[in-house]
Design a protein around this motif. Structure first.
Motif, PDB file in Angstrom:
ATOM      1  N   ASP A  81      -3.976   3.422  -1.425  1.00 57.61           N
ATOM      2  CA  ASP A  81      -3.998   2.653  -2.664  1.00 57.61           C
ATOM      3  C   ASP A  81      -3.218   1.358  -2.442  1.00 57.61           C
ATOM      4  O   ASP A  81      -2.101   1.386  -1.918  1.00 57.61           O
ATOM      5  N   THR A 131      -1.869  -2.503  -4.030  1.00 55.79           N
ATOM      6  CA  THR A 131      -1.560  -3.325  -5.195  1.00 55.79           C
ATOM      7  C   THR A 131      -1.418  -4.758  -4.712  1.00 55.79           C
ATOM      8  O   THR A 131      -0.809  -5.007  -3.664  1.00 55.79           O
ATOM      9  N   SER A 164       0.836  -1.200   0.000  1.00 53.57           N
ATOM     10  CA  SER A 164       0.000   0.000   0.000  1.00 53.57           C
ATOM     11  C   SER A 164       0.872   1.251   0.000  1.00 53.57           C
ATOM     12  O   SER A 164       2.011   1.232   0.449  1.00 53.57           O
ATOM     13  N   SER A 194      -5.528  -4.363  -8.037  1.00 49.26           N
ATOM     14  CA  SER A 194      -5.390  -3.195  -7.174  1.00 49.26           C
ATOM     15  C   SER A 194      -6.753  -2.765  -6.658  1.00 49.26           C
ATOM     16  O   SER A 194      -7.790  -3.182  -7.179  1.00 49.26           O
ATOM     17  N   TRP A 245       0.136  -8.418  -5.601  1.00 50.26           N
ATOM     18  CA  TRP A 245       1.223  -8.987  -6.394  1.00 50.26           C
ATOM     19  C   TRP A 245       1.217 -10.505  -6.306  1.00 50.26           C
ATOM     20  O   TRP A 245       1.022 -11.066  -5.233  1.00 50.26           O
ATOM     21  N   LYS A 302       1.970  -7.923 -11.193  1.00 51.63           N
ATOM     22  CA  LYS A 302       0.841  -7.171 -10.653  1.00 51.63           C
ATOM     23  C   LYS A 302      -0.447  -7.884 -11.049  1.00 51.63           C
ATOM     24  O   LYS A 302      -0.760  -8.029 -12.221  1.00 51.63           O
ATOM     25  N   SER A 354      -8.504   0.720  -3.979  1.00 55.67           N
ATOM     26  CA  SER A 354      -8.258   1.902  -3.152  1.00 55.67           C
ATOM     27  C   SER A 354      -9.287   1.957  -2.040  1.00 55.67           C
ATOM     28  O   SER A 354     -10.386   1.400  -2.156  1.00 55.67           O
TER      29      SER A 354
END
Length: 125
Positions: free
Chosen positions: A35, A37, A25, A48, A39, A45, A50
């Motif tokens: 935000d 992500t 984050s 994602s 993985w 990636k 938010s």
């Protein structure tokens, strides 16, 4: 839709398989935005999302799983990891808005313990 940590007794992390996802984050555009992500191993990636945080609740938005990884349970793993993180960031309730036409998203959120609190013909933001 809304998820409340105290009201959601049916989902237990112990019964979930180990997730291949790792969340990172960063602070967003404002203090109240985070935000994240997701993985996969090898630093791919996968997705994602938010949060707009106003303890004790947060609004989940911009949820996305990258196209090649959709349909493999990564959305479920990502939302469950977020739910497990909520105490660490002072959150007990997550809210979100989703289009009634977005059936995959509705299934995901219902599967992760969200319930419909209000039906609107427009988005609030």
């Amino acid at each position: 839709m809304e998820w409340n940590k105290g009201a959601c007794k049916s989902l237990h992390s112990a019964s979930l398989p180990l997730s291949p996802l790792r969340l990172t984050s960063v602070s967003g555009e404002s203090e109240s935005r985070l935000d994240f992500t997701a993985w996969l191993p090898g630093d791919q990636k996968a997705g994602s999302f938010s949060l707009y945080v106003q303890p004790p609740s947060a609004c989940l938005f911009e949820v996305e799983i990258a196209e090649p990884f959709r349909g493999h349970g990564l959305g479920f793993a990502m939302v469950r990891q977020l739910q497990d993180l909520t105490p660490a960031i002072g959150i007990s309730t997550l809210t979100l808005q989703v289009s009634g036409d977005n059936l995959p998203a509705l299934r995901l959120y219902k599967k992760t313990g969200f319930h419909i609190t209000e039906t609107l013909s427009y988005y609030l933001y």
